[in-house]
Design a protein around this motif. Structure first.
Motif, PDB file in Angstrom:
ATOM      1  N   THR A   6      14.988 -30.052  -8.651  1.00 43.41           N
ATOM      2  CA  THR A   6      14.459 -30.005 -10.016  1.00 43.41           C
ATOM      3  C   THR A   6      14.367 -28.553 -10.493  1.00 43.41           C
ATOM      4  OG1 THR A   6      13.211 -32.013  -9.573  1.00 43.41           O
ATOM      5  CG2 THR A   6      12.540 -30.737 -11.489  1.00 43.41           C
TER       6      THR A   6
ATOM      7  N   THR B  75      12.634 -34.970  -8.917  1.00 45.80           N
ATOM      8  CA  THR B  75      11.266 -35.513  -8.827  1.00 45.80           C
ATOM      9  C   THR B  75      11.168 -36.861  -9.550  1.00 45.80           C
ATOM     10  OG1 THR B  75      10.727 -34.076 -10.668  1.00 45.80           O
ATOM     11  CG2 THR B  75      10.028 -33.337  -8.484  1.00 45.80           C
ATOM     12  N   GLY B  76      11.819 -36.954 -10.706  1.00 44.63           N
ATOM     13  CA  GLY B  76      11.758 -38.197 -11.475  1.00 44.63           C
ATOM     14  C   GLY B  76      12.444 -39.361 -10.779  1.00 44.63           C
TER      15      GLY B  76
ATOM     16  N   ILE C  67       4.509 -34.234 -10.363  1.00 40.85           N
ATOM     17  CA  ILE C  67       5.426 -33.954 -11.486  1.00 40.85           C
ATOM     18  C   ILE C  67       4.652 -33.368 -12.665  1.00 40.85           C
ATOM     19  CG2 ILE C  67       6.914 -35.024 -13.220  1.00 40.85           C
ATOM     20  CD1 ILE C  67       7.821 -37.005 -11.085  1.00 40.85           C
TER      21      ILE C  67
END
Lengths: 446, 296
Positions: free
Chosen positions: B76, B252-253, B276
């Motif tokens: 990320t 992360t998502g 997050i």
């Protein structure tokens, strides 16, 4: 004027924001567990508005790439024409995402009226929460409901031993072969006595001839190979045992099965991109004549019929190579799914009749026969023979006729979290990032 | 009429209340519930918590030790960096070029902006076909040109980051391009004319006139790029799914989604969501300070 306009806009925004929060009668009742007294009262109350055309929401696993999708669409059209009702279909291909979505819909009160879903551990949550209606409760009002099915073949819920779903067709898992590829590689189509050693020898020949021996996506669907390699290291009697840890007898059997998959990967018998490809991509390999073997289920027959109609004769059903106590003709299979009527629809006088009729229509002898040409069914009268069978259907029927035993899939005994963890780690096992024993322990700890 | 509104504050509150309530119900309540969930034992999606984890912070310990989470955070941050350099950078170069052309500027504006209006899922499927191993457009092209002798696994360990990054960068270049072009249009031609009289042409014009005057717009783009990159989900999810290859492409998502919706590990997914948010707030603050706008 401006104030009035602003006030109207603010009110409209408030109403829009909270429109979804308004509880409906059906949603409220759907969250409550069924009381015996309520059920008895409901059982005697005939729905008043039953004959009005209604809109049913239906969720099934007959998604876009399911072999029975075309049959399903035709059946929906037939039901709508016969009843005047409308079906809002939200079907999708069965996988872990789909299962999670179905469960979420139930938890958030947005479940469908009718659901075609698994009847093993996967449905425990909705049965425990009283969100689906048992056959006993339905038959108290509609005595003829599912009376075309063999009672002993209706699968009871592990939660309370009651039957909630009406099956359409069972399934089998076996090995599809591309006969053209085998011929080009100088390999005979495997028979009922096919052994693991013969299979390894055949794979070597196929690879040497420039083809991919086994079409499988270890990244996405290692499920079938896991099932059969574990079966190969055990027997029909103990196949459904779940280990307590990797070090017990069953755990070691599972580890041996996973090591067999690793051996195939190490030997280069799997697609080069098996760790990055989707299942659809690897299945396409056998369809395009680039791979020889594919383990999949009875639902895959439809895929070949739809996508390989012009060269369907290139494909046949054979048996998964065996070792140990298992014979090649011992299959994985059973009746794992069925139609549920949700409590939400049952408690809605307008939808109850429509939902019952829908399930009756979809599980009638005629429809089941269309969906189950080559699969196991629970029909009392058996499947109505199809007018004409294609070569793959004939091959499937011959394969089923030769089966010596059928046992369920042991992975269905795992929770979705355990299953997800185990299968996500198959790629790490074959690349030696973790051992099979570590993967098993990791899954069991979930 | 207007003066009435400014004297009486209560109408303002009245107008602010619906939006506030909306945010409370749909943002702050779920957010707080998510923090609570991250400490609880939740065995499946939508199922009730069976109590607190033992110990209650177990998920955060697991997060710390989880190699896939480390990969997700690393990817990320790398994506944020690449977005800043390549997405805003490319948009800036394109904007400067388009600003100089007299014919077809509108055409290029539409052309570059177009990918934004296409759904990320559709773009993901499109790029899946381009990068397909067997019969994919890129592999066919390379082989037909004689630049590759065999299929290249674009989602394999060697190329996965490029394969994931390219569509993301490509999709949003147009967004920053339009913002930058608008900023360029706002620079008075008088300044350029004066600069020309002083002998500033070509690169000097860009270096000493355009870029300084475009600084605030570029800063806005950079802040938007940082916060936007943190939220990227749909395109990588469609293309790389479950961390293809070998758990290396997690963001992360996508990792949070996988844990929550595919694995049914809801409480762990909630803990990832908290990380997050913390990461997002931190990076947004840093971006706001680093790329602070200047008053001229």
């Amino acid at each position: 004027m401006k104030k009035t306009l602003a006030l109207i806009l603010v009110l409209a925004m408030c109403l829009t924001a909270f429109a979804g929060c308004q509880p409906t009668t059906s949603a409220t009742t759907a969250t409550e567990a069924p009381a015996a007294t309520e059920a008895a009262t409901e059982a005697t109350a005939a729905p008043e508005a039953a004959m009005e055309p209604v809109t049913l929401t239906v969720v099934t696993s007959y998604g876009g790439d399911d072999g029975n999708r075309a049959n399903y669409e035709a059946a929906l059209a037939g039901y709508e024409a016969e009843t005047g009702n409308t079906v809002l279909d939200a079907s999708a291909t069965s996988n872990e995402d789909w299962k999670a979505k179905v469960m979420t819909d139930f938890e958030t009160g947005t479940e469908p009226d009718v659901l075609f879903y698994f009847n093993g551990n996967d449905s425990d949550a909705i049965v425990s929460a009283g969100k689906v209606v048992s056959l006993d409760e339905i038959r108290a009002v509609y005595p003829e409901y599912a009376d075309n099915m063999k009672e002993e073949m209706l699968v009871a819920s592990p939660v309370d031993g009651m039957v909630y779903s009406v099956p359409v067709n069972g399934y089998w898992e076996s090995m599809f072969v591309n006969t053209k590829v085998l011929e080009a590689a100088g390999v005979a189509v495997p028979g009922a006595d096919y052994t693991w050693d013969q299979f390894l020898s055949d794979c070597a020949k196929i690879k040497e001839a420039g083809f991919t021996p086994v079409a499988v996506s270890l990244q996405e669907v290692p499920h079938y190979w896991f099932e059969f390699t574990v079966y190969n290291n055990g027997s029909t009697a103990d196949h459904l045992n779940v280990p307590a840890s990797s070090s017990d007898e069953t755990g070691m059997k599972w580890a041996a099965g996973l090591e067999d998959i690793k051996a195939l990967y190490d030997a280069g018998y799997l697609p080069e991109n098996t760790l990055t490809a989707t299942d659809a991509e690897t299945v396409q390999l056998i369809a395009d004549g680039q791979a020889a073997f594919l383990i999949d289920g009875s639902w895959k027959v439809g895929f070949f019929q739809t996508n390989c109609a012009d060269h369907l004769g290139d494909f046949a059903l054979s048996y998964v190579p065996a070792k140990g106590d298992r014979q090649a003709t011992d299959l994985i299979g059973g009746i794992s799914m069925g139609y549920y009527i949700t409590k939400k629809a049952w408690d809605d006088p307008a939808k109850r009749e429509a939902a019952v009729k829908f399930v009756e229509y979809m599980t009638s002898d005629e429809q089941v026969s269309v969906f189950s040409v080559t699969a196991v069914t629970a029909l009392k009268n058996g499947v109505i023979p199809a007018d004409s069978l294609d070569s793959l259907q004939k091959s499937a029927i011959a394969m089923c006729a030769g089966a010596t035993s059928v046992v369920g899939a042991v992975q269905d005994k795992l929770t979705s979290e355990q299953r997800g963890d185990l299968f996500a780690n198959v790629k790490n096992i074959v690349t030696a990032k973790i051992t099979a024993a570590e993967a098993i322990d990791s899954a069991l700890a979930k | 009429m207007n003066s009435m509104i400014y004297k009486k504050k209560s109408p303002l509150l009245f107008f602010l209340l619906p939006a506030f309530l909306f945010l409370v119900v749909y943002l702050y309540y779920p957010f707080i519930q998510n923090i609570i969930n991250s400490f609880q034992a939740i065995s499946g999606l939508g199922t009730r918590a069976t109590g607190l984890n033992q110990p209650w912070y177990a998920n955060y310990v697991e997060l710390w030790n989880d190699p896939s989470m480390r990969t997700a955070v690393k990817n990320t941050l790398l994506l944020v960096l690449c977005t800043l350099v390549f997405q805003v950078g490319t948009a800036l170069v394109l904007a400067l070029i388009v600003d100089r052309i007299k014919v077809g500027a509108k055409f290029f504006r539409t052309l570059y902006f177009f990918p934004i209006v296409i759904s990320a899922t559709a773009l993901g499927l499109l790029f899946n076909l381009i990068f397909l191993y067997n019969g994919g457009m890129l592999n066919q092209l390379l082989q037909n040109l004689g630049w590759a002798s065999a299929n290249i696994d674009w989602k394999g360990e060697k190329h996965y980051f490029f394969t994931m990054l390219l569509p993301i960068l490509w999709q949003y270049v147009g967004f920053y391009f339009v913002i930058l072009v608008t900023g360029l249009n706002n620079i008075s031609t008088d300044v350029y004319e004066a600069a020309e009289l002083d002998g500033a042409t070509g690169w000097k014009r860009v270096r000493y006139i355009t870029l300084p005057l475009l600084r605030n717009v570029i800063c806005t783009c950079l802040v938007l790029a940082v916060t936007g990159a943190l939220k990227v989900f749909d395109l990588p999810w469609v293309m790389m799914g479950a961390g293809i290859p070998l758990d290396q492409s997690w963001l992360t998502g996508t990792y949070m989604y996988n844990q929550t919706f595919t694995r049914g590990n809801v409480d762990y997914g909630s803990a990832i969501a908290v990380v997050i948010v913390v990461l997002g707030v931190l990076l947004a603050q840093i971006a706001n300070r680093v790329f602070k706008e200047k008053e001229y």
